[in-house]
Design a protein around this motif. Structure first.
Motif, PDB file in Angstrom:
ATOM      1  N   ILE A  89      12.161  -8.833   6.485  1.00 39.75           N
ATOM      2  CA  ILE A  89      10.956  -8.257   5.891  1.00 39.75           C
ATOM      3  C   ILE A  89      10.720  -6.875   6.489  1.00 39.75           C
ATOM      4  O   ILE A  89      10.830  -6.697   7.704  1.00 39.75           O
ATOM      5  CB  ILE A  89       9.729  -9.155   6.162  1.00 39.75           C
ATOM      6  CG1 ILE A  89       9.935 -10.539   5.543  1.00 39.75           C
ATOM      7  CG2 ILE A  89       8.446  -8.518   5.663  1.00 39.75           C
ATOM      8  CD1 ILE A  89       8.923 -11.575   5.991  1.00 39.75           C
ATOM      9  N   ASP A  90      10.389  -5.914   5.638  1.00 40.72           N
ATOM     10  CA  ASP A  90      10.017  -4.582   6.105  1.00 40.72           C
ATOM     11  C   ASP A  90       8.608  -4.682   6.667  1.00 40.72           C
ATOM     12  O   ASP A  90       7.622  -4.672   5.932  1.00 40.72           O
ATOM     13  CB  ASP A  90      10.082  -3.584   4.948  1.00 40.72           C
ATOM     14  CG  ASP A  90       9.751  -2.167   5.354  1.00 40.72           C
ATOM     15  OD1 ASP A  90       8.998  -1.972   6.326  1.00 40.72           O
ATOM     16  OD2 ASP A  90      10.235  -1.247   4.677  1.00 40.72           O
ATOM     17  N   GLU A  91       8.523  -4.790   7.977  1.00 43.87           N
ATOM     18  CA  GLU A  91       7.245  -5.066   8.631  1.00 43.87           C
ATOM     19  C   GLU A  91       6.212  -3.960   8.434  1.00 43.87           C
ATOM     20  O   GLU A  91       5.021  -4.238   8.291  1.00 43.87           O
ATOM     21  CB  GLU A  91       7.430  -5.369  10.122  1.00 43.87           C
ATOM     22  CG  GLU A  91       8.067  -4.275  10.931  1.00 43.87           C
ATOM     23  CD  GLU A  91       9.592  -4.257  10.888  1.00 43.87           C
ATOM     24  OE1 GLU A  91      10.146  -3.258  11.351  1.00 43.87           O
ATOM     25  OE2 GLU A  91      10.219  -5.210  10.404  1.00 43.87           O
ATOM     26  N   GLU A  92       6.636  -2.723   8.405  1.00 46.51           N
ATOM     27  CA  GLU A  92       5.672  -1.628   8.238  1.00 46.51           C
ATOM     28  C   GLU A  92       5.064  -1.634   6.838  1.00 46.51           C
ATOM     29  O   GLU A  92       3.859  -1.426   6.679  1.00 46.51           O
ATOM     30  CB  GLU A  92       6.336  -0.292   8.556  1.00 46.51           C
ATOM     31  CG  GLU A  92       6.653  -0.143  10.041  1.00 46.51           C
ATOM     32  CD  GLU A  92       7.335   1.170  10.376  1.00 46.51           C
ATOM     33  OE1 GLU A  92       7.506   2.020   9.477  1.00 46.51           O
ATOM     34  OE2 GLU A  92       7.708   1.339  11.542  1.00 46.51           O
ATOM     35  N   ARG A  93       5.878  -1.879   5.822  1.00 49.66           N
ATOM     36  CA  ARG A  93       5.353  -1.953   4.450  1.00 49.66           C
ATOM     37  C   ARG A  93       4.399  -3.126   4.289  1.00 49.66           C
ATOM     38  O   ARG A  93       3.340  -3.008   3.678  1.00 49.66           O
ATOM     39  CB  ARG A  93       6.497  -2.085   3.445  1.00 49.66           C
ATOM     40  CG  ARG A  93       7.026  -0.756   2.990  1.00 49.66           C
ATOM     41  CD  ARG A  93       8.046  -0.820   1.892  1.00 49.66           C
ATOM     42  NE  ARG A  93       7.777  -1.822   0.866  1.00 49.66           N
ATOM     43  CZ  ARG A  93       8.721  -2.486   0.220  1.00 49.66           C
ATOM     44  NH1 ARG A  93       9.993  -2.281   0.481  1.00 49.66           N
ATOM     45  NH2 ARG A  93       8.406  -3.364  -0.697  1.00 49.66           N
ATOM     46  N   LEU A  94       4.782  -4.277   4.839  1.00 50.49           N
ATOM     47  CA  LEU A  94       3.934  -5.460   4.714  1.00 50.49           C
ATOM     48  C   LEU A  94       2.617  -5.261   5.458  1.00 50.49           C
ATOM     49  O   LEU A  94       1.546  -5.529   4.910  1.00 50.49           O
ATOM     50  CB  LEU A  94       4.651  -6.714   5.230  1.00 50.49           C
ATOM     51  CG  LEU A  94       3.838  -8.004   5.175  1.00 50.49           C
ATOM     52  CD1 LEU A  94       3.351  -8.309   3.771  1.00 50.49           C
ATOM     53  CD2 LEU A  94       4.654  -9.169   5.735  1.00 50.49           C
ATOM     54  N   ARG A  95       2.676  -4.779   6.689  1.00 55.76           N
ATOM     55  CA  ARG A  95       1.445  -4.585   7.447  1.00 55.76           C
ATOM     56  C   ARG A  95       0.549  -3.547   6.768  1.00 55.76           C
ATOM     57  O   ARG A  95      -0.667  -3.726   6.690  1.00 55.76           O
ATOM     58  CB  ARG A  95       1.745  -4.169   8.887  1.00 55.76           C
ATOM     59  CG  ARG A  95       0.466  -4.029   9.709  1.00 55.76           C
ATOM     60  CD  ARG A  95       0.720  -3.868  11.164  1.00 55.76           C
ATOM     61  NE  ARG A  95       0.806  -5.170  11.804  1.00 55.76           N
ATOM     62  CZ  ARG A  95       1.011  -5.341  13.104  1.00 55.76           C
ATOM     63  NH1 ARG A  95       1.180  -4.297  13.891  1.00 55.76           N
ATOM     64  NH2 ARG A  95       1.066  -6.544  13.617  1.00 55.76           N
ATOM     65  N   GLY A  96       1.143  -2.480   6.250  1.00 55.09           N
ATOM     66  CA  GLY A  96       0.352  -1.482   5.537  1.00 55.09           C
ATOM     67  C   GLY A  96      -0.345  -2.081   4.326  1.00 55.09           C
ATOM     68  O   GLY A  96      -1.521  -1.811   4.067  1.00 55.09           O
ATOM     69  N   LEU A 100      -4.419  -2.558   3.789  1.00 57.97           N
ATOM     70  CA  LEU A 100      -5.061  -2.048   2.578  1.00 57.97           C
ATOM     71  C   LEU A 100      -5.876  -3.146   1.898  1.00 57.97           C
ATOM     72  O   LEU A 100      -7.021  -2.929   1.497  1.00 57.97           O
ATOM     73  CB  LEU A 100      -4.009  -1.485   1.624  1.00 57.97           C
ATOM     74  CG  LEU A 100      -4.515  -0.914   0.309  1.00 57.97           C
ATOM     75  CD1 LEU A 100      -5.364   0.338   0.573  1.00 57.97           C
ATOM     76  CD2 LEU A 100      -3.345  -0.561  -0.594  1.00 57.97           C
ATOM     77  N   CYS A 101      -5.312  -4.331   1.803  1.00 58.67           N
ATOM     78  CA  CYS A 101      -6.025  -5.467   1.192  1.00 58.67           C
ATOM     79  C   CYS A 101      -7.267  -5.838   1.992  1.00 58.67           C
ATOM     80  O   CYS A 101      -8.307  -6.154   1.409  1.00 58.67           O
ATOM     81  CB  CYS A 101      -5.108  -6.672   1.086  1.00 58.67           C
ATOM     82  SG  CYS A 101      -3.768  -6.488  -0.097  1.00 58.67           S
ATOM     83  N   GLN A 102      -7.185  -5.779   3.313  1.00 56.24           N
ATOM     84  CA  GLN A 102      -8.334  -6.109   4.155  1.00 56.24           C
ATOM     85  C   GLN A 102      -9.460  -5.100   3.988  1.00 56.24           C
ATOM     86  O   GLN A 102     -10.626  -5.454   3.994  1.00 56.24           O
ATOM     87  CB  GLN A 102      -7.916  -6.189   5.635  1.00 56.24           C
ATOM     88  CG  GLN A 102      -7.089  -7.405   5.966  1.00 56.24           C
ATOM     89  CD  GLN A 102      -7.849  -8.689   5.689  1.00 56.24           C
ATOM     90  OE1 GLN A 102      -8.890  -8.945   6.277  1.00 56.24           O
ATOM     91  NE2 GLN A 102      -7.351  -9.504   4.787  1.00 56.24           N
ATOM     92  N   ARG A 103      -9.118  -3.825   3.815  1.00 55.47           N
ATOM     93  CA  ARG A 103     -10.137  -2.798   3.612  1.00 55.47           C
ATOM     94  C   ARG A 103     -10.854  -2.993   2.292  1.00 55.47           C
ATOM     95  O   ARG A 103     -12.025  -2.683   2.162  1.00 55.47           O
ATOM     96  CB  ARG A 103      -9.514  -1.404   3.649  1.00 55.47           C
ATOM     97  CG  ARG A 103      -9.403  -0.874   5.066  1.00 55.47           C
ATOM     98  CD  ARG A 103      -8.848   0.505   5.054  1.00 55.47           C
ATOM     99  NE  ARG A 103      -7.416   0.303   5.338  1.00 55.47           N
ATOM    100  CZ  ARG A 103      -6.457   1.156   5.117  1.00 55.47           C
ATOM    101  NH1 ARG A 103      -6.715   2.308   4.582  1.00 55.47           N
ATOM    102  NH2 ARG A 103      -5.217   0.878   5.416  1.00 55.47           N
ATOM    103  N   GLU A 104     -10.136  -3.486   1.283  1.00 55.89           N
ATOM    104  CA  GLU A 104     -10.720  -3.674  -0.048  1.00 55.89           C
ATOM    105  C   GLU A 104     -11.663  -4.862  -0.110  1.00 55.89           C
ATOM    106  O   GLU A 104     -12.461  -4.964  -1.015  1.00 55.89           O
ATOM    107  CB  GLU A 104      -9.604  -3.821  -1.088  1.00 55.89           C
ATOM    108  CG  GLU A 104      -8.840  -2.524  -1.298  1.00 55.89           C
ATOM    109  CD  GLU A 104      -7.679  -2.692  -2.280  1.00 55.89           C
ATOM    110  OE1 GLU A 104      -7.438  -3.807  -2.751  1.00 55.89           O
ATOM    111  OE2 GLU A 104      -7.016  -1.682  -2.528  1.00 55.89           O
ATOM    112  N   GLU A 105     -11.569  -5.776   0.851  1.00 49.14           N
ATOM    113  CA  GLU A 105     -12.442  -6.972   0.831  1.00 49.14           C
ATOM    114  C   GLU A 105     -13.813  -6.636   1.158  1.00 49.14           C
ATOM    115  O   GLU A 105     -14.543  -6.164   1.661  1.00 49.14           O
ATOM    116  CB  GLU A 105     -11.921  -8.040   1.788  1.00 49.14           C
ATOM    117  CG  GLU A 105     -10.756  -8.769   1.235  1.00 49.14           C
ATOM    118  CD  GLU A 105     -10.326  -9.939   2.127  1.00 49.14           C
ATOM    119  OE1 GLU A 105     -10.916 -10.137   3.204  1.00 49.14           O
ATOM    120  OE2 GLU A 105      -9.416 -10.630   1.748  1.00 49.14           O
TER     121      GLU A 105
END
Length: 105
Positions: A89-96, A100-105
């Motif tokens: 898994i590309d960890e940087e892409r996933l964490r980014g 982003l999803c957490q900020r939208e909540e």
């Protein structure tokens, strides 16, 4: 001796094997969008990352499971990266994406 109950029991157990169901159906791995080399390496590391994502998304706020998932996915400096590297898994892409999803909540 009748083998029918064993066959039904085996079918019942197989119906809960999501990996097998996904493979038989030809569905991609849920994290395939974040594969670093084109394919996710199914196994305990990919399963762990996926479970933490579910815990972050679906458990009650301030629950221990959600807090653990949040730490692992968004704050961990080593564990997350080791698990992602082992799972392809590309960890940087996933964490980014997760941040982003957490900020939208």
């Amino acid at each position: 001796m009748n083998n029918r109950p064993l066959q039904v029991e085996e079918l019942f157990i197989k119906s809960f094997d999501l990996k097998s169901l996904r493979e038989r159906s030809g569905l991609p791995h849920p994290l395939s969008k974040f594969a670093s080399n084109g394919a996710i390496k199914d196994g305990p590391c990919a399963d762990t990352v996926l479970q933490f994502i579910k815990d972050l998304s679906l458990t009650e706020p301030e629950s221990a499971r959600r807090n653990n998932a949040e730490w692992f996915l968004l704050e961990s400096e080593k564990a997350f990266f080791v698990a992602c590297a082992s799972a392809g898994i590309d960890e940087e892409r996933l964490r980014g994406h997760l941040k982003l999803c957490q900020r939208e909540e």
